[in-house]
Design an enzyme around this catalytic site. Structure first.
Site, PDB file in Angstrom:
ATOM      1  N   THR A  13      -5.934 -10.016  84.700  1.00  0.00           N
ATOM      2  CA  THR A  13      -5.606  -8.820  85.480  1.00  0.00           C
ATOM      3  C   THR A  13      -6.348  -8.802  86.821  1.00  0.00           C
ATOM      4  O   THR A  13      -5.738  -8.748  87.890  1.00  0.00           O
ATOM      5  CB  THR A  13      -5.960  -7.553  84.667  1.00  0.00           C
ATOM      6  OG1 THR A  13      -5.282  -7.627  83.424  1.00  0.00           O
ATOM      7  CG2 THR A  13      -5.546  -6.294  85.400  1.00  0.00           C
ATOM      8  N   VAL A  14      -7.689  -8.872  86.762  1.00  0.00           N
ATOM      9  CA  VAL A  14      -8.464  -8.757  88.009  1.00  0.00           C
ATOM     10  C   VAL A  14      -8.281 -10.003  88.869  1.00  0.00           C
ATOM     11  O   VAL A  14      -8.076  -9.910  90.094  1.00  0.00           O
ATOM     12  CB  VAL A  14      -9.961  -8.512  87.700  1.00  0.00           C
ATOM     13  CG1 VAL A  14     -10.771  -8.460  88.986  1.00  0.00           C
ATOM     14  CG2 VAL A  14     -10.133  -7.217  86.916  1.00  0.00           C
ATOM     15  N   VAL A 132     -19.526  -2.868  88.119  1.00  0.00           N
ATOM     16  CA  VAL A 132     -19.796  -1.455  87.813  1.00  0.00           C
ATOM     17  C   VAL A 132     -18.880  -0.551  88.642  1.00  0.00           C
ATOM     18  O   VAL A 132     -18.862  -0.640  89.868  1.00  0.00           O
ATOM     19  CB  VAL A 132     -21.265  -1.082  88.134  1.00  0.00           C
ATOM     20  CG1 VAL A 132     -21.538   0.375  87.766  1.00  0.00           C
ATOM     21  CG2 VAL A 132     -22.238  -2.004  87.433  1.00  0.00           C
ATOM     22  N   GLY A 187      -3.838  -1.659  81.874  1.00  0.00           N
ATOM     23  CA  GLY A 187      -4.788  -2.707  82.288  1.00  0.00           C
ATOM     24  C   GLY A 187      -6.202  -2.190  82.526  1.00  0.00           C
ATOM     25  O   GLY A 187      -6.991  -2.835  83.205  1.00  0.00           O
ATOM     26  N   GLU A 190     -10.884  -3.151  78.056  1.00  0.00           N
ATOM     27  CA  GLU A 190     -11.383  -4.500  77.829  1.00  0.00           C
ATOM     28  C   GLU A 190     -10.458  -5.197  76.827  1.00  0.00           C
ATOM     29  O   GLU A 190      -9.720  -4.551  76.073  1.00  0.00           O
ATOM     30  CB  GLU A 190     -12.796  -4.435  77.231  1.00  0.00           C
ATOM     31  CG  GLU A 190     -13.823  -3.788  78.132  1.00  0.00           C
ATOM     32  CD  GLU A 190     -13.969  -4.521  79.460  1.00  0.00           C
ATOM     33  OE1 GLU A 190     -14.302  -5.711  79.454  1.00  0.00           O
ATOM     34  OE2 GLU A 190     -13.743  -3.893  80.509  1.00  0.00           O
ATOM     35  N   LYS A 205     -22.972  -1.448  82.139  1.00  0.00           N
ATOM     36  CA  LYS A 205     -23.013  -1.075  83.559  1.00  0.00           C
ATOM     37  C   LYS A 205     -24.309  -0.333  83.881  1.00  0.00           C
ATOM     38  O   LYS A 205     -24.929  -0.550  84.922  1.00  0.00           O
ATOM     39  CB  LYS A 205     -21.786  -0.228  83.898  1.00  0.00           C
ATOM     40  CG  LYS A 205     -20.485  -1.024  83.782  1.00  0.00           C
ATOM     41  CD  LYS A 205     -19.260  -0.135  83.713  1.00  0.00           C
ATOM     42  CE  LYS A 205     -17.977  -0.953  83.641  1.00  0.00           C
ATOM     43  NZ  LYS A 205     -16.795  -0.155  83.301  1.00  0.00           N
ATOM     44  N   GLY A 302      -8.700  -1.232  86.568  1.00  0.00           N
ATOM     45  CA  GLY A 302      -7.360  -1.577  87.045  1.00  0.00           C
ATOM     46  C   GLY A 302      -7.411  -2.744  88.013  1.00  0.00           C
ATOM     47  O   GLY A 302      -8.454  -3.045  88.600  1.00  0.00           O
TER      48      GLY A 302
END
Ligand code: HSE
Length: 438
Positions: A13-14, A132, A187, A190, A205, A302
């Protein structure tokens, strides 16, 4: 124009969002950096996935180590997630003197001290803004903008999935499971959503933030963690009646010799700005001795918001390469030699306000038995309410406390749980009021 070669590891996704920005905003980025950021490699084990991107011949590979070992790669973007392989890849990239960007909060929480020490020893940068708060520039803010401050506290909503679920239950009456499924489909969650809903992701985080705020070694294992899976619609409804919303908060307070660090569902008053941060949005309040309070707010999860933070780091590192200033900003905000082991306060030692809900028999003397035990442990009550109708023979009795110590609360609830007039372990939710005085 000079070229800086980027090796992207992980195109989920990222990673896909990162590749899109690098390819689609090539000119914008070049004009900001003064060099071309060339996406030389994309390493992923799944070539078939439809990412909506057409990579040039030779860019896509299944071999991440080839990317790291290529002398021409300048910056490695680790977007694989997980711990073991990601750690091996990052350490090898550092060994090869590549600059590194990662979004991997779980890895930084567990192995960050080792990774940052290795990077400092090799004189390379490891940037981690996306680890984070998604797009929120909290790492840059703490490392750079607040450099003149002693950080006093940080309170934040740092998990988009939990915030989405709590918002959907509170505002739309959704069921927990369907809200979680929606968060997964969008999305935000995790790969293992237990990391989100059990509070671990938020604590990962917080461990990173504590380190750069206070100059302490990353300490994840001592953070108190409670997730949202036990929050009931009934407690959300009562919270609303008392003027609160329930949020999963990361709370960190500088106590001088130690740090208070905890993650748990928390009631916050409607007037607190954080109570209006809903859906996948994250926000964090930082209180500094010079600056006062600041609030950072934005999408915490996202594809594109997180990719935006990764690109910000990539641009920073590229600029450092170009100006010969790699290592200009200490990795953890303080010089490595000044980073100390600061202990995290055991949760039993904290003091806060509490909401208790007892499922008790509707009989004379019940209230006095419960409040008698609370009184015995020094727990003073602000208000008592018997709410609603009997269900399974019990009625909910709700109490809000003044400031009291967690250890005393636990002892009192243990004792109350033994009474035959209560049918289940009482529900406890901590309250973060703006005014913690009493
Ligand atoms: N699963 C995380 C969240 C992703 O929901 O916030 C961003 O770290």
């Amino acid at each position: 124009m000079r070229k800086i070669n980027i090796g992207l590891l992980g195109c989920g996704t990222v990673g896909t969002g990162v590749a899109k920005i690098l390819l689609e905003k090539k000119d914008l980025i070049s004009s900001r950096v003064g060099a071309e950021l060339k996406l030389k490699y994309v390493a992923d084990l799944d070539p078939a996935r439809d990412r909506g991107i057409k990579f040039d011949e030779g860019v896509f590979t299944g071999d991440a180590f080839k990317v790291i070992d290529d002398p021409e790669t300048d910056i490695i973007l680790e977007m694989i997630g997980g711990e073991k392989t990601a750690k091996d890849l990052i350490l090898r990239a550092i060994e090869n003197k590549k600059q590194v960007v990662t979004a991997n909060k779980a890895l930084l929480a567990s192995c960050g001290n080792e990774i940052f020490r290795a990077a400092a020893a090799k004189g390379v940068d490891v940037a981690y803004e996306a680890s984070v708060g998604g797009c929120i520039p909290i790492i840059k803010t703490l490392r750079e903008s607040l450099a003149g401050n002693q950080v006093k506290s940080m309170v934040g909503i740092l998990n988009g999935t939990c915030n989405y679920i709590l918002s959907k239950i509170t505002d739309d009456g959704s069921r927990f499971e369907s809200a979680l499924s929606e968060a997964q489909a969008k999305g935000f969650a995790e790969a293992d959503p237990a990391l989100d809903i059990e509070g671990l992701d938020t604590a990962h985080k917080l461990a990173v933030l504590n380190s750069i705020a206070y100059g302490m070694e990353i300490n994840f294992k001592d953070i108190y963690i409670e997730g949202i899976s036990k929050i009931t619609p009934l407690d959300i409804e009562f919270a609303g009646q008392f003027g609160y919303r329930i949020k999963l908060l990361a709370i960190s307070k500088n106590r001088g010799a130690s740090v208070e660090a905890r993650v748990h569902p928390t009631m916050i008053p409607f007037q607190n700005l954080l109570s209006n941060v809903n859906g996948p949005l994250n926000a964090i309040t930082v209180s500094g001795d010079a600056v006062g309070d600041i609030l950072l707010y934005g999408l915490g999860a996202g594809m594109m918001p997180t990719a935006s933070a990764v690109i910000s780091d990539t641009v920073d590192l590229a600029r450092n390469i170009l100006s010969g200033s790699v290592g200009r900003i200490p990795l953890l905000s303080f010089r490595m030699a000044d980073i100390r082991k600061i202990s995290v306060m055991p949760v039993d030692e904290i003091s806060t306000h509490y909401y208790f809900r007892f499922a008790a028999l509707d009989r004379p003397g019940v209230l006095s038995k419960i409040s008698g035990i609370l009184g015995k442990y020094g727990i003073s009550l602000k208000s008592v309410h018997q709410k609603g109708r009997k269900t399974n023979g019990s009625v909910p009795i709700v109490m809000l406390s003044h400031l009291c110590k967690e250890a005393d609360v636990k002892k009192a609830l243990d004792e109350i749980s033994q009474l035959d007039i209560v049918s289940t372990r009482p529900a406890l939710i901590r309250i973060e009021d703006n005014d913690q005085e009493d």
